[in-house]
Design an enzyme around this catalytic site. Structure first.
Site, short mmCIF file in Angstrom:
data_model
loop_
_atom_site.label_atom_id
_atom_site.label_comp_id
_atom_site.label_asym_id
_atom_site.label_seq_id
_atom_site.Cartn_x
_atom_site.Cartn_y
_atom_site.Cartn_z
N HIS A 124 0.77 -1.59 0.20
CA HIS A 124 0.15 -0.31 -0.12
C HIS A 124 1.08 1.17 0.29
O HIS A 124 0.66 2.70 1.09
CB HIS A 124 -0.69 -0.11 1.51
CG HIS A 124 -2.30 1.02 0.75
ND1 HIS A 124 -2.44 1.93 0.06
CD2 HIS A 124 -3.49 1.21 1.94
CE1 HIS A 124 -3.23 2.61 0.22
NE2 HIS A 124 -4.08 1.99 1.38
N GLN A 127 -0.39 4.71 0.89
CA GLN A 127 -0.77 4.99 2.04
C GLN A 127 0.66 5.27 2.82
O GLN A 127 0.72 6.10 3.86
CB GLN A 127 -1.07 3.97 2.56
CG GLN A 127 -1.55 3.50 4.15
CD GLN A 127 -2.42 4.60 5.26
OE1 GLN A 127 -3.65 4.78 4.28
NE2 GLN A 127 -2.63 5.91 5.74
#
Ligand code: CP
Ligand code: NVA
Length: 303
Positions: A124, A127
Site C-alpha cells: 500500500h 498510504q
C-alpha cells in the site's frame, strides 16, 4: 513509463522532494492536469483512497473516472493486458486497487500511461507516502525516529517498513510468529535500511518492541478479502495498542492507523480517539501527498 507500484519506484530523494512539496502546496488549486483523465479501477472497497484521489484530481484541474472492476469486461475474462492497452488509449493515468501485486505488475507492463498502486494484498505505497508525510510534520530529523508497527504482517506493514527503512529511520515490525511479514518484505526493508542508513528489527514481543517508540502504528487484523478466523484473532490479542502498551513508549509517542479501524480489536477506542492519535492527520495527508504523486507521474509523462 514511470509507475508507482511500490515505494521503491521513487528514490529516497524523490520521496523527500515529494513530501516537501506536499507540505508546501497544501490546499493548492491549479490546472496542471487540465485536459488529462485519471481512471480508477477498484476491485475492493475504499473510502480514503477513492475520495482523496477524486478530490486531488479535481484540485489539479483534471478529470477522474471511477470504475468498479466487476462492472468491467475484466470480470468476464478480458485479459489484464488487453484492458491496459485499451485504457492507455483513452486515459492519462490509472490507479488500481486489486488483490494480487502480480496482476498489477502485469497491468503496468502492458500500460503506456502511469499506473499507481491503490493497494494490493502485498503493498500500500500511497498510504506509506502519507504516513511519512505525517511523521515528518512532527519530527524534523527522521534519523532519530523509532516507528513500531504492531499486528498483522500485512500490506500496510510491508510498505511502511519500506519507506521508513528507505528514509533512514528505525522501523520495528512486531507480529505474532505465525503472522510475520513474508520473507521478501523483510529482505526488502533490510536492504533499504542498509543502503540508506536506517535500521530494521523484526520481533514478536510487544512489550520489548514498544520501548521508547516515537510512533506506534497498527492496522486491521483481517484485511480485505481475508476470512475472520478465530485463531488469528487470538494470536493478535497481545498486539492491541492500548494504554498498557502505550505506557512503554516515549511519553511524546503518537499513535497511527491507516484506517478503517476496529475499536477494541487492533486498537483500544480510547487510544484511537485520544490525544496521542494522529490518524486524521494521516488520512488528510493522503490527499496532499497523492496530488504531488499525480503531478510527478502524469505531468512528467506528458513533458
Ligand atoms: N487507508 C486506506 O487506504 O483507506 P481506504 O481503504 O478507505 O481507501
Ligand atoms: N490491510 C488493510 C488496509 C486497508 C486500508 C486491507 O488490506 O484491508
Amino acid at each position: 513509463m514511470r509507475h508507482f507500484l511500490k515505494v521503491m519506484d521513487l528514490s529516497p530523494q524523490e520521496v523527500a522532494d515529494l513530501i516537501a512539496a506536499a507540505k508546501a502546496n497544501k490546499g493548492e488549486h491549479s490546472d496542471v492536469l487540465s485536459g488529462q483523465s485519471l481512471g480508477m479501477i477498484f476491485a475492493k472497497p475504499s473510502t480514503r483512497t477513492r475520495v482523496s484521489f477524486t478530490v486531488g484530481v479535481y484540485e489539479l484541474g483534471g478529470h477522474l473516472m471511477f470504475i468498479s472492476e466487476r462492472e468491467m469486461q475484466l470480470g468476464r475474462g478480458e485479459t489484464v493486458e488487453d484492458t491496459a492497452r485499451v485504457l492507455s488509449r483513452y486515459l492519462d493515468g490509472v490507479v488500481i486497487r486489486t488483490y494480487s501485486q502480480a496482476d498489477l505488475d502485469r497491468y503496468a507492463a502492458a500500460s503506456t500511461i502511469p499506473v499507481i498502486n491503490g493497494l494490493t494484498d502485498e503493498r500500500h505505497p500511497c498510504q506509506a507516502l502519507a504516513d511519512l508525510m505525517t511523521i515528518s510534520e512532527l519530527r524534523d530529523d527522521l534519523t532519530n525516529v523509532k516507528v513500531v508497527y504492531l499486528g498483522d504482517g500485512n500490506n500496510v506493514a510491508n510498505s511502511l517498513a519500506n519507506i521508513c527503512a528507505m528514509m533512514g529511520m528505525h522501523i520495528v515490525v512486531c507480529t505474532p510468529p505465525e503472522l510475520e511479514q513474508p520473507q521478501w518484505a523483510m529482505d526488502e526493508a533490510r536492504e533499504l535500511a542498509e543502503k540508506n542508513g536506517g535500521t530494521t528489527e523484526f520481533m514478536t514481543d510487544p512489550a520489548v518492541a514498544t520501548r521508547s517508540a516515537d510512533f506506534l502504528y497498527t492496522d486491521v487484523w483481517f484485511s480485505m478479502g481475508q476470512q475472520r478466523v478465530p485463531d488469528k484473532q487470538k494470536q493478535l490479542e497481545p498486539y492491541r495498542i492500548d494504554d498498557e502498551l502505550l505506557a512503554n513508549a516515549n511519553p511524546e509517542c503518537k499513535v497511527m492507523h491507516c484506517l478503517p479501524a476496529h475499536r477494541g480489536e487492533e486498537i483500544a477506542a480510547d487510544v484511537l480517539d485520544g490525544p496521542k492519535s494522529i490518524v486524521l492527520q494521516q488520512a488528510e495527508n493522503r490527499l496532499h501527498a497523492q496530488k504531488e504523486l499525480l503531478k510527478k507521474l502524469m505531468s512528467d509523462a506528458k513533458a
